[in-house]
Design an enzyme around this catalytic site. Sequence first.
Site, PDB file in Angstrom:
ATOM      1  N   ASP A 193      27.483 -32.033  49.046  1.00 54.36           N
ATOM      2  CA  ASP A 193      27.361 -33.364  48.457  1.00 54.36           C
ATOM      3  C   ASP A 193      28.375 -34.335  49.073  1.00 54.36           C
ATOM      4  O   ASP A 193      28.758 -34.185  50.234  1.00 54.36           O
ATOM      5  CB  ASP A 193      27.553 -33.251  46.936  1.00 54.36           C
ATOM      6  CG  ASP A 193      26.722 -34.273  46.184  1.00 54.36           C
ATOM      7  OD1 ASP A 193      27.000 -35.466  46.334  1.00 54.36           O
ATOM      8  OD2 ASP A 193      25.790 -33.881  45.460  1.00 54.36           O
ATOM      9  N   HIS A 234      29.482 -38.002  42.776  1.00 56.93           N
ATOM     10  CA  HIS A 234      28.313 -37.151  42.594  1.00 56.93           C
ATOM     11  C   HIS A 234      28.626 -35.658  42.689  1.00 56.93           C
ATOM     12  O   HIS A 234      28.279 -34.870  41.807  1.00 56.93           O
ATOM     13  CB  HIS A 234      27.266 -37.565  43.637  1.00 56.93           C
ATOM     14  CG  HIS A 234      25.900 -37.106  43.345  1.00 56.93           C
ATOM     15  ND1 HIS A 234      25.266 -36.155  44.100  1.00 56.93           N
ATOM     16  CD2 HIS A 234      25.039 -37.459  42.383  1.00 56.93           C
ATOM     17  CE1 HIS A 234      24.060 -35.957  43.609  1.00 56.93           C
ATOM     18  NE2 HIS A 234      23.897 -36.734  42.573  1.00 56.93           N
ATOM     19  N   SER A 412      19.300 -34.451  40.022  1.00 53.65           N
ATOM     20  CA  SER A 412      20.654 -34.167  40.488  1.00 53.65           C
ATOM     21  C   SER A 412      21.428 -33.315  39.522  1.00 53.65           C
ATOM     22  O   SER A 412      22.235 -32.485  39.913  1.00 53.65           O
ATOM     23  CB  SER A 412      21.451 -35.466  40.588  1.00 53.65           C
ATOM     24  OG  SER A 412      21.437 -35.942  41.875  1.00 53.65           O
TER      25      SER A 412
END
Length: 763
Positions: A193, A234, A412
């Site tokens: 990520d 994230h 996600s």
Amino acid sequence: MAAPYFPTFLLLIFFSSIALLVLTVLPAVTPSLPQTAPSLSSRWPSCGPGQSWAVRIHHSPPRHEEDEGAGSAHLDVIADRVAKQAGLQNRGQIGELEGHYLLCSLQPDSKSLGGIWKRSIQPGDVLATHPHVLWYSMERALSRSKRSLAFNDPDYPKQWHLHNKINRGMDINVTGVWERNITGQGVTVVVVDDGVEHSHQDIHLNYSPEGSYDLNSNDPDPMPHPDLRSDNHHGTRCAGEIAAVPNNSFCAVGVAYGSKVAGIRVLDGPLTDSLEAIAFNKHYQINDIYSCSWGPDDDGHTVDGPHPLGKAALQHGVIAGRRGFGSIFVVASGNGGQYDDNCNYDGYANSIYTITVGAVDEEGKKPFYAEDCASMLAVTFSSGGARSRNIVTSDWSVRSKRGCTEGHTGTSAAAPLAAGMVALMLQVRPCLTWRDVQHIVAFTATQCDSLADWGVNGAGFHHSHQHGFGLLNAWRLVNAAKVWESVPFLVSYQSSVIKEDVPIVSHPNVLVRTWNVSAADLDPSGMRTLEHVAVTVTITHPCRGNVEIVLLCPSGMRSLIGAPRSIDRDPSGYQDWTFSTVRCWGERAEGQYTLKITDYKDAQSDQCAAVGVLKQWKLTLYGSSMTYSEVKERQRLVEEAMSGKHLDSNFSLPCPPGLDIPPEIVSPFTSNNLKFLLLLGCFSLFWSLYYVLDVTLGHVYLRGLLCLPRSRSRHRTSRTSKGRGVEEAVPYRDEEEQDSGVELLAVLDSEVKVPNGREQLET
Ligand SMILES: *[C@@H]1O[C@H](CO)[C@@H](O)[C@H](O)[C@H]1NC(C)=O
Ligand SMILES: *[C@@H]1O[C@H](CO)[C@@H](O)[C@H](O)[C@H]1NC(C)=O
Ligand SMILES: *[C@@H]1O[C@H](CO)[C@@H](O)[C@H](O)[C@H]1NC(C)=O
Ligand SMILES: *[C@@H]1O[C@H](CO)[C@@H](O)[C@H](O)[C@H]1NC(C)=O
Ligand SMILES: *[C@@H]1O[C@H](CO)[C@@H](O)[C@H](O)[C@H]1NC(C)=O
Ligand SMILES: [Ca+2]
Ligand SMILES: [Ca+2]
Ligand SMILES: [Ca+2]
Ligand SMILES: [Ca+2]
């Protein structure tokens, strides 16, 4: 006539109102008492443990002539009488158990009874000898540890995906697994990520520096970079979902909180095919599971997937990763639902090497952003509409001072939960192969959401294009993993490339093409039952989003592999695009496969008026020598294991040792490492020579063990940047979430290029 029945009737009314009262009071009490186990007697303070008796009453002699209702009313009368004789008070039937009554002492202390009986007579004595009492027991306080472990993390109670008190059953059912000390120990999950904040209070203890790397800055430290433009929270959020440290009085708890979590920073910069390829194999003897919450743009008109190096790396990962058991790649299915996007147009989801995970909201329903596809393996929980709760997890403390968020969203947030569950499976059975994990998902996922298009295939598996085989359930996954014998090795069958050049007719007409796979065709590989089925097509069409492609397996199981997409007006059609489906899982491979193509012509559009053409197609079957009856037998074994008996015992199947695949070079150098380095040098030399030849011959073919050194050598020849959207979904904007919303919308409109799908899978 009526007079003799009158008292019975009154009694009936009386007891049914008591029963009603109990029934209405009980459900109201249960959810509001998360701290202590609620009991019937808690309504009456004088009737605690030690003062209550559970009795089972029976009629004697039996009275056949009475109907059921009257029978139970009669039981109530007997219970009343028994209670009276024992100096107790009848508190009514216990729950739904007919004939079972709770009798309570009228006195605070059961030893000093009043009533009509003498002090010396104990209720126990009366009950023991009473002709109507089948069984009785004085109730004691039962020692019960709370089902949800007593974690002191302040946000743990908000983690509904771990323990949903509002919508019962709508959680991953993991607490029973944790109670058996299965928390992912010995397993490493890597988050591929935008970085992982490893110094974070909830991640630090479980962080694996050995599995981590920063491909954006080319250093070993994947710490997210403070960046005003993009919000690099994230990866940290995903890492927290997997392995947030429990019971540290901080934020939340991860699904596999005993596992290690690593980070590969790759999304914070231009992503190239070679970078992606390196990421997929980075530290692949340390990292067991790769959690990838990103993919091609979810704009409803992109058709893209891993390019040749990325594809080769995925394949290499399942062959050589985890000492040959195969790296587990978990990918998010995508958030393009509101644009009619479909994950069959996403090559990462389509890939047979990935576990494609979608999302459902806290009610187990399909959220607005979720994409459908035939290659969806399963779903787990995430955000929904504005009124649904999101996922609570760690947060990048540079952006959020608290280091904790209640706003992680989209597929996600689903993929890391799935990755965490796989970590739990690998703890109980470390030698599960990448295919075993996919099988176990298919065997154990549970149906949810009655609005989805569930169908049962020829092997008895239920699947829907919305939710795959269904909800992932940690308890079921781990119990099945414990008893799972590895499936036979992967075999495949490929039809020849079938040249067609036939026009695609408009709906309601359908272009039908079939291909028969005979027993003789399958003989060389020994394939008996199916896993993935893939169809590679080349189609020209002025507006490819109008085309619908359906595949029927021999059983008749229907997969919508090419769903129409209203936004996709791309005139380039499909160049060797491979669609895959898991809907024929476990079915017999032999028989007739049917491809049905139709064109939902848009009458308004001039652009779309021209007729599309099916140029060619090819069928690829993946499966194994497992017979149909062996599949059924495994289904039986798996269901039998669900009681948890094997987790409670010392039962364990033997695990073969893994292959001795040389790890990547780490400092300090040992003599072994130096030898390996020398070897690698030789290989590199050989391969660069080969590569030069290869390129000049125009065939870039990467395969087997050697794709890693080669993709490395191309590391710096950075090609065009690919837009990669992170799979977050933001239904509404509050201050904190605004940026991720922008992130979602600001995803680059990248090259809409169909890679020349070289599906050369030598299996
Ligand atoms: C969490 O820590 C508390 C002390 O702060 C302890 O009493 C409790 O047993 C711990 N819970 C678990 C599940 O380890
Ligand atoms: C959830 O886990 C418990 C054990 O903790 C098990 O008894 C129960 O059957 C599981 N529920 C489902 C739906 O699998
Ligand atoms: C849990 O398992 C780990 C390793 O698997 C072990 O070290 C630990 O002692 C176990 N804890 C309990 C309470 O059994
Ligand atoms: C293919 O199989 C179907 C049904 O099994 C059969 O009707 C058909 O004749 C077969 N076609 C060929 C070319 O063998
Ligand atoms: C499991 O093994 C341990 C020691 O290895 C033993 O003490 C224990 O009794 C065993 N439990 C069962 C249920 O067999
Ligand atoms: Ca760095
Ligand atoms: Ca914590
Ligand atoms: Ca998508
Ligand atoms: Ca997949």
